[in-house]
Design a protein around this motif. Sequence first.
Motif, PDB file in Angstrom:
ATOM      1  N   GLU A 153       0.808  -1.227   0.000  1.00 56.40           N
ATOM      2  CA  GLU A 153       0.000   0.000   0.000  1.00 56.40           C
ATOM      3  C   GLU A 153       0.841   1.277   0.000  1.00 56.40           C
ATOM      4  N   PRO A 154       1.831   1.426   0.876  1.00 59.34           N
ATOM      5  CA  PRO A 154       2.600   2.671   0.856  1.00 59.34           C
ATOM      6  C   PRO A 154       3.511   2.818  -0.358  1.00 59.34           C
ATOM      7  N   GLU A 155       3.781   1.737  -1.059  1.00 56.43           N
ATOM      8  CA  GLU A 155       4.667   1.788  -2.223  1.00 56.43           C
ATOM      9  C   GLU A 155       3.959   2.228  -3.509  1.00 56.43           C
ATOM     10  N   CYS A 156       2.635   2.202  -3.529  1.00 55.22           N
ATOM     11  CA  CYS A 156       1.889   2.504  -4.755  1.00 55.22           C
ATOM     12  C   CYS A 156       1.881   4.003  -5.028  1.00 55.22           C
ATOM     13  N   PRO A 157       2.483   4.446  -6.130  1.00 53.53           N
ATOM     14  CA  PRO A 157       2.535   5.872  -6.429  1.00 53.53           C
ATOM     15  C   PRO A 157       1.197   6.445  -6.897  1.00 53.53           C
ATOM     16  N   ASN A 158       0.231   5.575  -7.206  1.00 51.46           N
ATOM     17  CA  ASN A 158      -1.069   6.022  -7.696  1.00 51.46           C
ATOM     18  C   ASN A 158      -2.178   5.906  -6.661  1.00 51.46           C
ATOM     19  N   ALA A 159      -1.841   5.532  -5.436  1.00 51.04           N
ATOM     20  CA  ALA A 159      -2.839   5.318  -4.383  1.00 51.04           C
ATOM     21  C   ALA A 159      -3.929   4.358  -4.848  1.00 51.04           C
ATOM     22  N   ALA A 160      -3.517   3.325  -5.580  1.00 52.92           N
ATOM     23  CA  ALA A 160      -4.467   2.345  -6.114  1.00 52.92           C
ATOM     24  C   ALA A 160      -4.724   1.196  -5.145  1.00 52.92           C
ATOM     25  N   ILE A 161      -3.917   1.076  -4.103  1.00 55.87           N
ATOM     26  CA  ILE A 161      -4.041  -0.045  -3.177  1.00 55.87           C
ATOM     27  C   ILE A 161      -4.643   0.444  -1.861  1.00 55.87           C
TER      28      ILE A 161
END
Length: 83
Positions: A16-24
């Motif tokens: 979750e914190p790694e997603c640059p698109n806030a998709a998770i």
Amino acid sequence: MALVILDTCINCDMCEPECPNAAITMGEEIYEIDPDRCTECVGHYDKPTCVSVCPIDCIEVDPEHTEDQDTLMAKYLILTGKA
């Protein structure tokens, strides 16, 4: 293509914190990926960071949301306001 998190997810909180698109986001039982926001990190990184950090390899291509590189790049441009 968007990615999907399988039912084998252990909710380790790595993706979750790694997603640059806030998709998770956290779903009812496991993390989920919003296919409208997932660009497989196109525009950000060479490969999807969630896949790279997942300790149990439970993230894979979602066959229900197939997209080519051009479509993923267009989505990235829209999400980042560069379109």
